[in-house]
Design a protein around this motif. Structure first.
Motif, mmCIF file in Angstrom:
data_model
loop_
_atom_site.group_PDB
_atom_site.id
_atom_site.type_symbol
_atom_site.label_atom_id
_atom_site.label_comp_id
_atom_site.label_asym_id
_atom_site.label_seq_id
_atom_site.Cartn_x
_atom_site.Cartn_y
_atom_site.Cartn_z
ATOM 1 N N VAL A 116 44.198 42.605 50.193
ATOM 2 C CA VAL A 116 43.523 43.444 49.205
ATOM 3 C C VAL A 116 43.771 44.901 49.550
ATOM 4 O O VAL A 116 43.471 45.350 50.660
ATOM 5 N N GLY A 135 44.880 46.761 44.379
ATOM 6 C CA GLY A 135 44.589 45.404 43.969
ATOM 7 C C GLY A 135 45.155 44.390 44.939
ATOM 8 O O GLY A 135 45.509 44.705 46.091
ATOM 9 N N LEU A 136 45.267 43.130 44.480
ATOM 10 C CA LEU A 136 45.807 42.067 45.320
ATOM 11 C C LEU A 136 47.314 42.241 45.497
ATOM 12 O O LEU A 136 48.033 42.542 44.537
ATOM 13 N N GLN A 137 47.771 42.046 46.701
ATOM 14 C CA GLN A 137 49.201 42.144 47.012
ATOM 15 C C GLN A 137 49.605 40.954 47.869
ATOM 16 O O GLN A 137 48.808 40.424 48.645
ATOM 17 N N ILE A 154 50.286 36.339 42.228
ATOM 18 C CA ILE A 154 49.273 37.406 42.223
ATOM 19 C C ILE A 154 48.231 37.150 41.135
ATOM 20 O O ILE A 154 47.033 37.348 41.333
ATOM 21 N N SER A 155 48.675 36.657 39.959
ATOM 22 C CA SER A 155 47.730 36.345 38.882
ATOM 23 C C SER A 155 46.796 35.210 39.284
ATOM 24 O O SER A 155 45.578 35.264 39.029
ATOM 25 N N SER A 159 44.323 36.505 41.709
ATOM 26 C CA SER A 159 43.279 37.302 41.045
ATOM 27 C C SER A 159 42.203 36.402 40.462
ATOM 28 O O SER A 159 41.001 36.692 40.561
ATOM 29 N N PHE A 187 40.196 35.147 43.314
ATOM 30 C CA PHE A 187 39.306 36.186 43.841
ATOM 31 C C PHE A 187 38.056 36.323 42.965
ATOM 32 O O PHE A 187 36.939 36.458 43.470
ATOM 33 N N LEU A 188 38.232 36.279 41.635
ATOM 34 C CA LEU A 188 37.080 36.328 40.729
ATOM 35 C C LEU A 188 36.175 35.126 40.951
ATOM 36 O O LEU A 188 34.943 35.251 40.986
ATOM 37 N N GLU A 206 40.529 33.012 33.348
ATOM 38 C CA GLU A 206 40.459 34.419 33.747
ATOM 39 C C GLU A 206 39.415 35.211 32.948
ATOM 40 O O GLU A 206 38.599 35.931 33.541
ATOM 41 N N ALA A 220 36.163 36.756 34.750
ATOM 42 C CA ALA A 220 36.082 38.216 34.746
ATOM 43 C C ALA A 220 34.749 38.680 34.146
ATOM 44 O O ALA A 220 34.119 39.619 34.653
ATOM 45 N N SER A 222 32.028 37.907 36.693
ATOM 46 C CA SER A 222 32.114 38.841 37.811
ATOM 47 C C SER A 222 31.588 40.220 37.430
ATOM 48 O O SER A 222 30.902 40.882 38.220
#
Length: 683
Positions: free
Chosen positions: A19, A23-25, A43-44, A47, A50-51, A122, A126, A129
């Motif tokens: 992080v 953003g996320l890498q 990465i998607s 993400s 992570f949510l 997503e 989102a 979150s």
């Protein structure tokens, strides 16, 4: 890598992703090994994971003060995540079974295929979150977030109004879980009186329904607190409980109707078993008799007893007046009147906010009041004693279900206002008697004329005639004003109110108040409507009596002060405006000139106030404006009838006629409305 990806999707941390502020890498050591498309897909997916991990953390252990609604929301969020968690397990199972729809050539799983499966989650994750972030950053108490039930429901309800159907469905289910708890609390409050925090009601419930909920809940709570033996019928409670638990606060019209029906039922039960019609009738009659001065003989006796109390204390060493002394004056005033045997009299008492006080003599100079005629309403509570006092009535159960502290405060203000006008009228009548007695004594010796020699004769004649004229006009004005307030306003409002209650418009006073009055007809008046009628009744009284008008009541306040000043001056002069002949010869012309200047000044002030009063009365609208400082008055019958029958032309015409009746009595000889026709009034 595939196993690591599923672990990340299941909510576990991984060294493959970092992080950063951007953003996320992907890990720098791992990213060069992948195709750019794979890197983007991973990465998607990360993400989304992570949510999910953020939302799951809130669902398992919300970082908030223990709260039923927060816990219910967290539980509902956790229930929504089960579908996502099941999707992760199902997808991993498909990979392990080498499902042809997901695994290419039996050995290759495209990242784009996984992204296509989980991308639908997503937007919901989102949105959840974002909701959690707003909850964490929301209102706090101390160092901990504190979300009242009402605000939390409003927050979720606002986020549920979205065009994305999947997100809307999730938030509606969250709302349902919060609403379920709220309805249980409302049920306990409405039907059992269990306290409900004021901030528990969301804004989707209309203000009228909120007021009904608070009224019913408080009424039941007070009833239980007072140990009332009877309770609501069990069948009715069961029916209402079922209806509340199956209701929806977001179906506004249906929910409003439900609460209104419960309020009506509870009100009728209260009226039938706790607070009866007879209790209300007795209270309203007592308040009208003693606060609105409808018991005229007792009201006059109270004013005279207080005046005698002040005079006695001024002549004695013990000059302190306490509230107990005023209450004794009430009892002495009742002797020989219809109030003597009235049990309601024992409930009345005077209070002195300042504690104790010494009696004050009237101000003999012009009051330098800084009160604007278009600012706050004047205070009439200090006229009777010289310092603010209040007549109080105990607000006991079950009468407290009908009367509110603000209503009793209105009655107290009305009592102070009406008593001030009546007292000034009585003092002027006594002054007239004093001047007449002094004149008769003078005529025994002088026969014709006022005595004196040369210019003194003229000065004494002018002073006496001007004083008589000033007192006459003051008495005339107060008689007109009192006949309007006491007859056209108080009696009209009271009779109309009794008529709407289904009672005779007039009653015969007996030595004791009857236990039950015979009601004409079979009309049933519900308790809620009765409270509304009483509120309208008080509004009509304060408005039509001119007390609610800042400009008009201020002028009346100034007129009463001017009248009191004249009475005080004449008392200082020994009950006569003319000095005795021997005293006048010893003083010379200076004493006569001083008295003449005082009377002239008082007369001019009174005349100016009278013209201002008539001018405002003629130009002010019948209905109060939105600006409270400029509000005027509403005619009694206009307000009461317009509220109960709807505003119509007949009510407006009736109001206009009644106001014109007051103006005609004030302007019978056109001296106020037509200055060009004014004849010199100096006698």
């Amino acid at each position: 890598m595939l196993a690591e990806t599923f672990a990340v999707l299941a909510g576990h941390e991984s060294s493959l992703f970092t992080v950063s502020p951007n953003g996320l890498q992907l890990s720098e050591s791992f990213a060069p090994l992948l195709h750019p498309g794979e890197r983007s897909a991973l990465i998607s997916l990360a993400s989304i994971a992570f949510l999910y991990r953020n939302v799951r953390s809130f669902a398992r252990s919300p970082s908030h003060r223990p709260n039923e609604y927060i816990c219910a929301l967290a539980s509902a969020v956790g229930a929504e995540l089960k579908e996502y968690e099941a999707l992760v397990v199902k997808t991993e199972e498909s990979v392990l079974r080498k499902d042809d729809a997901l695994v290419g050539s039996g050995s290759f799983v495209p990242m784009s295929a996984l992204l296509a499966i989980f991308s639908g989650w997503e937007p919901p994750l989102a949105a959840l979150s974002s909701l959690i972030a707003e909850i964490k950053a929301g209102p706090s108490e101390g160092n901990e977030p504190n979300w009242p039930a009402g605000k939390l429901i409003d927050l979720v309800h606002r986020r549920a109004r979205t065009g994305y159907s999947q997100v809307a469905d999730i938030f509606n289910r969250l709302l349902a879980s919060l609403q379920r708890i709220l309805l249980h609390h409302l049920n306990a409050y409405l039907l059992h009186g269990i306290p409900l925090p004021a901030d528990s009601i969301p804004s989707c419930i209309s203000p009228e329904t909120k007021e009904a909920i608070v009224y019913v809940g408080d009424a039941i709570a007070i009833t239980q607190k007072e140990g009332w033996t009877q309770s609501l019928p069990r069948e009715l409670l069961s029916e209402w409980t079922s209806m509340i638990n199956n209701a929806s606060i977001f179906e506004t019209q249906t929910f409003d109707t439900l609460v209104a029906s419960i309020r009506t039922g509870v009100s009728e039960w209260l009226w039938a078993h706790v607070l009866t019609r007879d209790d209300i009738v007795n209270a309203v009659e007592s308040l009208a008799d003693y606060f609105l001065l409808r018991n005229g003989e007792f009201s006059v006796a109270v004013i005279r007893e207080v005046e005698r109390l002040k005079a006695d204390r001024l002549r004695s060493r013990n000059s302190i007046i306490r509230a107990q002394d005023l209450n004794h004056a009430l009892l002495r005033a009742s002797v020989g009147t219809s109030a003597e045997t009235d049990p309601s009299l024992s409930k009345l008492s005077f209070t002195i906010p300042s504690g104790t006080m010494r009696p004050f003599l009237p101000h003999l100079t012009k009051s330098n009041t800084s009160m604007s005629r278009f600012s706050a309403l004047p205070d009439f509570s200090s006229f009777l004693l010289g310092t603010p006092i209040q007549l109080t009535y105990p607000l006991e159960f079950p009468l407290s279900l009908f009367l509110s502290p603000s209503a009793l405060q209105t009655y107290s203000r009305m009592h102070a206002y009406l008593t001030s006008v009546r007292r000034a009228h009585i003092l002027l009548l006594d002054l007239w008697s004093s001047l007449s007695l002094a004149q008769r004594k003078r005529r025994k010796w002088l026969r014709i004329g006022e005595g004196g020699e040369n210019e003194e004769i003229t000065m004494r004649t002018i002073l006496l005639r001007r004083s008589w004229g000033c007192v006459r006009e003051m008495i005339w004005f107060l008689e007109v004003l009192w006949s309007y307030i006491g007859g056209d306003v108080v009696d009209t409002c009271y009779r109309t109110f009794r008529e709407k209650m289904g009672l005779p418009t007039s009653r015969t006073r007996t030595v004791s108040r009857p236990q039950q009055e015979t009601l004409p007809g079979t009309e049933i008046l519900d308790f809620t409507t009765l409270r509304q009628l009483h509120t309208t009744y008080l509004t009509s009284l304060t408005s039509a009596s001119l007390m609610a008008s800042g400009p008009l009541s201020t002028i009346i306040h100034e007129i009463l002060q001017t009248c009191e000043r004249l009475v005080g001056q004449v008392e200082r002069w020994g009950g006569d405006v003319l000095p005795d002949l021997l005293g006048a010869q010893m003083e010379g012309g200076g004493g006569m000139i001083e008295r003449q200047q005082v009377v002239e000044e008082i007369y001019e002030i009174f005349t100016e106030n009278l013209r201002d009063f008539f001018s405002l009365l003629a130009t002010s609208p019948l209905l109060p404006t939105r600006n409270a400082d400029m509000s005027t008055f509403v005619n009694a019958s206009c307000v009461l009838n317009a509220t109960m029958h709807g505003a119509n032309g007949a009510a407006s015409m009736q109001a206009r006629r009644q106001v014109e009746h007051l103006m005609l009595k004030l302007d019978f000889n056109m001296q106020l409305s037509d200055p060009s026709a004014l004849i010199e009034r100096r006698l």
